[in-house]
Scaffold this active site. Structure first.
Site, PDB file in Angstrom:
ATOM      1  N   ARG A  50       0.855  -1.199   0.000  1.00 48.24           N
ATOM      2  CA  ARG A  50       0.000   0.000   0.000  1.00 48.24           C
ATOM      3  C   ARG A  50       0.886   1.242   0.000  1.00 48.24           C
ATOM      4  O   ARG A  50       0.586   2.252  -0.621  1.00 48.24           O
ATOM      5  CB  ARG A  50      -0.964   0.010   1.200  1.00 48.24           C
ATOM      6  CG  ARG A  50      -1.806   1.263   1.242  1.00 48.24           C
ATOM      7  CD  ARG A  50      -3.022   1.254   2.167  1.00 48.24           C
ATOM      8  NE  ARG A  50      -2.972   0.342   3.266  1.00 48.24           N
ATOM      9  CZ  ARG A  50      -2.274   0.509   4.390  1.00 48.24           C
ATOM     10  NH1 ARG A  50      -1.539   1.592   4.559  1.00 48.24           N
ATOM     11  NH2 ARG A  50      -2.311  -0.391   5.341  1.00 48.24           N
ATOM     12  N   TYR A 102     -15.864  16.912 -15.629  1.00 46.09           N
ATOM     13  CA  TYR A 102     -16.402  15.549 -15.665  1.00 46.09           C
ATOM     14  C   TYR A 102     -17.480  15.406 -14.578  1.00 46.09           C
ATOM     15  O   TYR A 102     -17.305  15.910 -13.464  1.00 46.09           O
ATOM     16  CB  TYR A 102     -15.248  14.558 -15.458  1.00 46.09           C
ATOM     17  CG  TYR A 102     -15.718  13.156 -15.169  1.00 46.09           C
ATOM     18  CD1 TYR A 102     -16.590  12.503 -16.041  1.00 46.09           C
ATOM     19  CD2 TYR A 102     -15.323  12.487 -14.013  1.00 46.09           C
ATOM     20  CE1 TYR A 102     -17.037  11.226 -15.763  1.00 46.09           C
ATOM     21  CE2 TYR A 102     -15.759  11.207 -13.734  1.00 46.09           C
ATOM     22  CZ  TYR A 102     -16.627  10.590 -14.616  1.00 46.09           C
ATOM     23  OH  TYR A 102     -17.082   9.328 -14.335  1.00 46.09           O
ATOM     24  N   ASP A 175      -6.484  19.194 -14.216  1.00 43.98           N
ATOM     25  CA  ASP A 175      -6.811  17.860 -14.722  1.00 43.98           C
ATOM     26  C   ASP A 175      -6.379  17.827 -16.190  1.00 43.98           C
ATOM     27  O   ASP A 175      -6.982  18.481 -17.040  1.00 43.98           O
ATOM     28  CB  ASP A 175      -8.318  17.616 -14.566  1.00 43.98           C
ATOM     29  CG  ASP A 175      -8.733  16.211 -14.979  1.00 43.98           C
ATOM     30  OD1 ASP A 175      -8.038  15.622 -15.829  1.00 43.98           O
ATOM     31  OD2 ASP A 175      -9.755  15.729 -14.476  1.00 43.98           O
ATOM     32  N   LYS A 200      -7.621   6.746 -19.292  1.00 43.79           N
ATOM     33  CA  LYS A 200      -7.871   7.313 -20.616  1.00 43.79           C
ATOM     34  C   LYS A 200      -6.627   7.209 -21.500  1.00 43.79           C
ATOM     35  O   LYS A 200      -6.149   6.121 -21.725  1.00 43.79           O
ATOM     36  CB  LYS A 200      -8.367   8.751 -20.444  1.00 43.79           C
ATOM     37  CG  LYS A 200      -9.490   8.901 -19.395  1.00 43.79           C
ATOM     38  CD  LYS A 200     -10.714   8.133 -19.792  1.00 43.79           C
ATOM     39  CE  LYS A 200     -11.914   8.155 -18.857  1.00 43.79           C
ATOM     40  NZ  LYS A 200     -11.789   8.302 -17.456  1.00 43.79           N
TER      41      LYS A 200
END
Ligand code: P1T
Length: 383
Positions: A50, A102, A175, A200
């Site tokens: 992690r 978004y 972004d 993406k």
């Protein structure tokens, strides 16, 4: 060394070195949750996956290099990255965000963080200055450019310069999912942090959900890593490996995406069934000049308004064959999206209407297929 290379070489080499134990040219998938310690607290830099994992680390280095940044974090999704940034804030803090974002980004601001005492003002940063909306507790300016789905272009340098004159200076986060570092470098324009949905273009093959954050500021990186390590939003080693592999072809893929997108945008602009086309590369785009400066190449996303309403849009969307009707974007295959019903459905209908996300709005993610096949598919579905 990699930061000196040109972009086409960086995508192939950044973050990836031969495996020291075998010479393997590809970074192995380190499918391990933990690492053996010869003595308590003594280890080779890894104690638990992690916190850090070698495959993920290679990906983090690669994305940071491409963005011209020093520090990267690879995350479980783009939304995890937005959430990590918002965790930097405190109750009572204020955010200024571009209005067209978004749907999932807007949902995080409006339905999750508003409940935790972080208030967001959404404004059209392509025409409005944040100066009119700033408050003493404004701590963050959120930019998406080009915006999703209306492809507004925001002047990153101008907003960063404004932010740097405020006291205290709000963080500016960009972004960069739609543009990619191939055509836009927000850190060089003054941004503090870059966010990606690696789902993406960076991965590019529609087989991973992931995200990334990049910064040049050590203390900010340490805070964001602390939040990630505390809440656990990591990219697993298999997904990290896939994104690393995808990145190797980012430059050639983006060249194909943008060439096809320019041709499709021009084709649609002359089509009798289309009311209006939005593409930053078209001279008709309101921020075309800014786009030429800030993101030469203009990207692979095209948005348009069909003549008619929902009925006409539905018919078109049911008729396309090569374009797949699906959420997401940035893969090698072309996708078509109806934002009002699909990707932006979580935005209240009234807000969507004010933004201009209407029932006749269609968003295309232009793939790397032969452009004539794409044009023929659109033309057939339109007529
Ligand atoms: O889906 P995820 O990896 O969590 O990324 C969220 C996200 C963040 N930023 C932008 C600009 C995005 O477009 C997205 C996700 N977008 C879609 C799924 C979509 O179809 O628009």
């Amino acid at each position: 060394m990699e930061d000196k290379l040109r972009f086409e070489s960086q995508v192939v080499h950044a973050g990836v070195r031969p495996d020291p134990s075998t010479g393997a040219i590809m970074t192995p998938i380190f499918a391990t949750s933990t690492y053996v310690q010869p003595s308590p607290g003594k280890h080779l830099g890894y104690d638990y996956s992690r916190t850090a994992n070698p495959t993920r680390k290679a990906l983090e280095e690669a994305i940071a290099t491409l963005e011209g940044g020093k520090y990267g974090l690879a995350l479980s999704s783009g939304c995890t990255g937005i959430d990590i940034v918002l965790h930097l804030l405190e109750v009572g803090d204020h955010v200024i965000s571009v209005d067209d974002v978004y749907g999932g980004t807007s949902r995080l601001f409006r339905t999750i963080w508003a409940k935790h005492g972080v208030d967001t003002t959404f404004i059209d940063l392509s025409t409005q200055s944040p100066a009119q909306f700033v408050r003493p507790k404004t701590r963050l300016v959120w930019i998406e450019t080009p915006t999703n789905p209306l492809l507004k272009i925001i002047d990153i340098e101008k907003i960063c310069s404004w932010a740097s004159k405020q006291s205290p200076k709000p963080l500016v986060v960009v972004d960069n999912t739609f543009a990619t570092p191939c055509i836009q470098k927000p850190l060089a324009l003054g941004a503090d942090v870059v966010l990606h949905s690696t789902t993406k273009y960076l991965n590019g093959h529609s087989d991973v959900v992931g995200g990334a954050l990049v910064t040049n500021r050590k203390e900010l990186f340490e805070q964001m890593h602390h939040i990630q390590n505390s809440m656990g939003g990591i990219t697993g080693p298999f997904d990290a490996w896939l994104v690393l592999r995808g990145i190797k072809t980012l430059a050639v893929r983006m060249n194909a995406h943008k060439a096809n997108a320019m041709a499709i945008a021009s084709f649609l602009e002359g089509h009798p069934k289309i009311e209006r086309v939005i593409y930053p590369g078209l001279p008709s785009h309101p921020q075309h000049e800014l786009a030429r400066r800030q993101m030469p190449g203009f990207g692979g996303m095209v948005t348009f308004f069909l003549k008619g309403g929902l009925e006409q849009a539905r018919k078109f969307l049911e008729k396309v064959r090569l374009f797949a009707l699906a959420e997401s974007l940035g893969g090698v295959e072309s996708l078509v999206d109806h934002p009002a019903i699909m990707t932006h459905a979580s935005i209240p209908a009234e807000t969507r209407k004010q933004l201009g996300i209407t029932d006749n709005l269609v968003r295309l993610s232009i793939g790397i297929e032969n452009v004539d096949d794409l044009k023929e598919d659109l033309d057939r579905a339109l007529t």
